[in-house]
Design a protein around this motif. Structure first.
Motif, PDB file in Angstrom:
ATOM      1  N   PRO A   1      -0.591  -8.339   2.552  1.00  0.00           N
ATOM      2  CA  PRO A   1      -1.406  -7.155   2.250  1.00  0.00           C
ATOM      3  C   PRO A   1      -2.814  -7.555   1.806  1.00  0.00           C
ATOM      4  O   PRO A   1      -3.010  -8.641   1.245  1.00  0.00           O
ATOM      5  CB  PRO A   1      -0.668  -6.486   1.093  1.00  0.00           C
TER       6      PRO A   1
ATOM      7  N   ASN B   1       3.150   6.802   4.124  1.00  0.00           N
ATOM      8  CA  ASN B   1       1.870   6.169   3.803  1.00  0.00           C
ATOM      9  C   ASN B   1       2.003   5.093   2.727  1.00  0.00           C
ATOM     10  O   ASN B   1       1.006   4.490   2.347  1.00  0.00           O
ATOM     11  CB  ASN B   1       0.846   7.223   3.363  1.00  0.00           C
TER      12      ASN B   1
ATOM     13  N   LEU C   1       0.197   1.883   3.165  1.00  0.00           N
ATOM     14  CA  LEU C   1      -1.263   1.947   3.032  1.00  0.00           C
ATOM     15  C   LEU C   1      -1.722   1.825   1.577  1.00  0.00           C
ATOM     16  O   LEU C   1      -2.913   1.731   1.314  1.00  0.00           O
ATOM     17  CB  LEU C   1      -1.799   3.224   3.673  1.00  0.00           C
ATOM     18  N   ARG C   2      -0.782   1.768   0.648  1.00  0.00           N
ATOM     19  CA  ARG C   2      -1.128   1.435  -0.737  1.00  0.00           C
ATOM     20  C   ARG C   2      -1.351  -0.078  -0.861  1.00  0.00           C
ATOM     21  O   ARG C   2      -1.965  -0.540  -1.825  1.00  0.00           O
ATOM     22  CB  ARG C   2      -0.014   1.848  -1.690  1.00  0.00           C
ATOM     23  N   TYR C   3      -0.831  -0.819   0.100  1.00  0.00           N
ATOM     24  CA  TYR C   3      -0.891  -2.279   0.087  1.00  0.00           C
ATOM     25  C   TYR C   3      -1.809  -2.851   1.162  1.00  0.00           C
ATOM     26  O   TYR C   3      -2.341  -3.946   1.000  1.00  0.00           O
ATOM     27  CB  TYR C   3       0.523  -2.848   0.283  1.00  0.00           C
ATOM     28  N   TYR C   4      -1.938  -2.131   2.265  1.00  0.00           N
ATOM     29  CA  TYR C   4      -2.717  -2.590   3.419  1.00  0.00           C
ATOM     30  C   TYR C   4      -3.798  -1.585   3.776  1.00  0.00           C
ATOM     31  O   TYR C   4      -3.543  -0.377   3.760  1.00  0.00           O
ATOM     32  CB  TYR C   4      -1.817  -2.695   4.665  1.00  0.00           C
ATOM     33  N   SER C   5      -4.961  -2.087   4.165  1.00  0.00           N
ATOM     34  CA  SER C   5      -5.941  -1.200   4.786  1.00  0.00           C
ATOM     35  C   SER C   5      -5.374  -0.788   6.146  1.00  0.00           C
ATOM     36  O   SER C   5      -4.580  -1.525   6.754  1.00  0.00           O
ATOM     37  CB  SER C   5      -7.281  -1.908   4.963  1.00  0.00           C
ATOM     38  N   ARG C   6      -5.735   0.397   6.606  1.00  0.00           N
ATOM     39  CA  ARG C   6      -5.219   0.902   7.885  1.00  0.00           C
ATOM     40  C   ARG C   6      -5.552  -0.076   9.022  1.00  0.00           C
ATOM     41  O   ARG C   6      -4.705  -0.375   9.853  1.00  0.00           O
ATOM     42  CB  ARG C   6      -5.776   2.295   8.180  1.00  0.00           C
ATOM     43  N   ASP C   7      -6.782  -0.575   9.057  1.00  0.00           N
ATOM     44  CA  ASP C   7      -7.169  -1.489  10.145  1.00  0.00           C
ATOM     45  C   ASP C   7      -6.322  -2.751  10.145  1.00  0.00           C
ATOM     46  O   ASP C   7      -5.893  -3.212  11.202  1.00  0.00           O
ATOM     47  CB  ASP C   7      -8.650  -1.862  10.040  1.00  0.00           C
ATOM     48  N   ARG C   8      -6.075  -3.292   8.974  1.00  0.00           N
ATOM     49  CA  ARG C   8      -5.254  -4.513   8.902  1.00  0.00           C
ATOM     50  C   ARG C   8      -3.822  -4.226   9.340  1.00  0.00           C
ATOM     51  O   ARG C   8      -3.236  -4.968  10.129  1.00  0.00           O
ATOM     52  CB  ARG C   8      -5.273  -5.079   7.481  1.00  0.00           C
ATOM     53  N   LEU C   9      -3.235  -3.134   8.833  1.00  0.00           N
ATOM     54  CA  LEU C   9      -1.843  -2.818   9.149  1.00  0.00           C
ATOM     55  C   LEU C   9      -1.669  -2.461  10.624  1.00  0.00           C
ATOM     56  O   LEU C   9      -0.633  -2.763  11.217  1.00  0.00           O
ATOM     57  CB  LEU C   9      -1.348  -1.679   8.260  1.00  0.00           C
TER      58      LEU C   9
END
Length: 159
Positions: A152, A129, A132-140
């Motif tokens: 990010p 994960n 996901l500290r850098y990216y929103s889930r939808d974006r990633l």
């Protein structure tokens, strides 16, 4: 890129090992990756990270990224893994992990044996994960992120 990170699998055996004990073991994994002889089950998150460690150490960040990308495309083709919105090669995750591996390597003493360095970086990158500290889930998880690099949206990649 779909496997849970828990251990590194030896490239010529179904026997799983959680740690490298020599540089030769790391090299054998890289050789198996490049020869596309790793099974889908052997190609774990830890194996991805370990190959990235080798490439960053030997070739630097930019060439490591190119080698990871080419090798992943080749291995996925050998395993008949298609690129779909939820499977296959992911450009942003690949580039993110090369950046993360390079950052971890810069923070580690370089006088340790290669196996020890690889084990330490794999341990540091164990949590899948971290992106996901850098990216929103939808974006990633977007098609754009899968097929091209995107920056990010939660926090910048710090050096």
């Amino acid at each position: 890129e779909e496997h849970a990170m828990s251990e590194v699998t030896g490239p010529t055996s179904a026997t799983r090992v959680s740690r490298f004990s020599s540089a030769d073991e790391v090299r054998a994994l890289v050789d198996a990756f490049e020869a596309c002889t790793l099974t889908h089950a052997e190609w774990t998150h830890a194996a991805h990270v370990s190959v990235a460690v080798w490439y960053v150490l030997w070739y630097g960040d930019a060439e490591a990224t190119d080698r990871m990308r080419a090798g992943l495309h080749k291995l996925n083709a050998a395993h008949r893994v298609p690129v779909t919105p939820t499977r296959g090669y992911h450009e942003t995750i690949t580039r993110f992990y090369v950046w993360l591996v390079a950052r971890e390597l810069r923070a580690k003493p370089i006088d340790a044996p290669l196996a020890e360095i690889a084990n330490a970086v794999v341990d540091a990158c164990e949590d899948r994960n971290i992106p996901l500290r850098y990216y929103s889930r939808d974006r990633l998880m977007s098609w754009e992120a899968r097929t091209s690099w995107i920056e990010p949206d939660l926090r910048p990649l710090d050096m």
